[in-house]
Every structure is written in C-alpha cells, then in structure tokens.
Design a protein around this motif. Structure first.
Motif, mmCIF file in Angstrom:
data_model
loop_
_atom_site.group_PDB
_atom_site.id
_atom_site.type_symbol
_atom_site.label_atom_id
_atom_site.label_comp_id
_atom_site.label_asym_id
_atom_site.label_seq_id
_atom_site.Cartn_x
_atom_site.Cartn_y
_atom_site.Cartn_z
ATOM 1 N N LEU A 91 -2.736 -12.055 23.097
ATOM 2 C CA LEU A 91 -1.678 -12.622 22.411
ATOM 3 C C LEU A 91 -0.736 -13.146 23.561
ATOM 4 N N THR A 95 -0.572 -18.813 21.813
ATOM 5 C CA THR A 95 -1.853 -18.588 20.898
ATOM 6 C C THR A 95 -1.223 -18.784 19.571
ATOM 7 N N VAL A 97 -1.123 -17.551 15.869
ATOM 8 C CA VAL A 97 -1.370 -16.367 14.971
ATOM 9 C C VAL A 97 -0.775 -16.575 13.476
ATOM 10 N N THR A 116 -1.989 -8.851 11.708
ATOM 11 C CA THR A 116 -1.992 -10.320 12.634
ATOM 12 C C THR A 116 -3.446 -10.784 12.367
ATOM 13 N N LEU A 118 -5.533 -13.643 14.225
ATOM 14 C CA LEU A 118 -5.943 -14.317 15.401
ATOM 15 C C LEU A 118 -6.655 -15.669 15.157
#
Length: 141
Positions: A91, A95, A97, A116, A118
């Motif tokens: 993270l 990044t 998300v 979460t 990704l």
C-alpha cells in the motif's frame, strides 16, 4: 533476618514495577463508527501507518464534485495485516485501492475498513475490531 529483608525488598520492587506498567485500553467499533452507514470509496494511497493497536490508511478520494478529500481508514493490527500480505510496499503512496467499510459517527472523513481491494483484484479483510460488522453492502456511499 538479612535474607528476609532482601526478599521483601525484591518483592516490593517487583510489585512497584508491575504497578507502573501502562494499562491497555481498547474502544469498541460502535464507539466511533456507525454500522448503519456503510461506505465504499476508491482512492489513491497517501500514507500507511502500521501502528498498534490499529493501523491507519490514508487516501485521496475524488468526490462527485471533483474535489479531492483525504480520508483515513482504521485497519487491524500490523501483525495481522502482515499475515494477510499487507505491507508498506503493498500500500505504497500512489497505489489505487477500493475500501468497503463504515463511516465515522462524527460524519468526518474517516471510517473503518472492512475490506480493501487492491489494483490487482485481491480483496483483503483489513478490519481488526472484534465487534465490527464483517461485511459492508456493495455500492454504499
């Protein structure tokens, strides 16, 4: 007599040391977050704080009006996140998300992250509160 005095001194010192340890306090999910206000946001990571007892992820979220707001999301403990593959590299700032979770009772721009997702599609349970809901309805805001 000398040994008794020494033993009592050691016991007294040990008791004093134990009594001076900090007490660990912990809040319940419901003290800060609203289980009736699920949210789902997509944003760009600005910072990950891996601290006990709860880690925090901060991300810039673009609102419907185009305004960027920095949100904070409470995560679980650093060790549990590491076991799930979450690290500062996973993270890193920049990044993208998606977070599914629950909004703060205060209505401010922070919440509790249940899941979460990704950019590579992995979905990870990132919450750590034992009394928190384990799922958040999809497409909430």
């Amino acid at each position: 007599m000398k040994n008794t005095s020494r033993i009592l001194s050691i016991i007294g010192l040990a008791a004093l040391m134990i009594s001076s340890l900090p007490a660990a306090a912990h809040h319940a999910f419901s003290a800060e977050f609203d289980g009736d206000k699920p949210i789902e946001v997509k944003g760009i990571v600005t910072k990950l704080e891996l601290i006990n007892p709860h880690s925090w992820l901060y991300l810039d979220v673009k609102g419907a009006d185009g305004k960027i707001t920095n949100w904070g999301f409470e995560f679980g403990a650093p060790f549990s996140l590491k076991e799930k593959g979450i690290t500062k590299a996973t993270l890193a700032p920049g990044t993208v998300v998606n977070i599914s979770g629950f909004r703060a009772k205060s209505g401010k721009d922070f919440g509790y992250a249940v899941t979460t997702t990704l950019a590579d599609g992995r979905s990870i349970k990132t919450g750590g509160a034992q009394d928190a809901p384990t799922t958040a309805p999809a497409n909430a805001r």
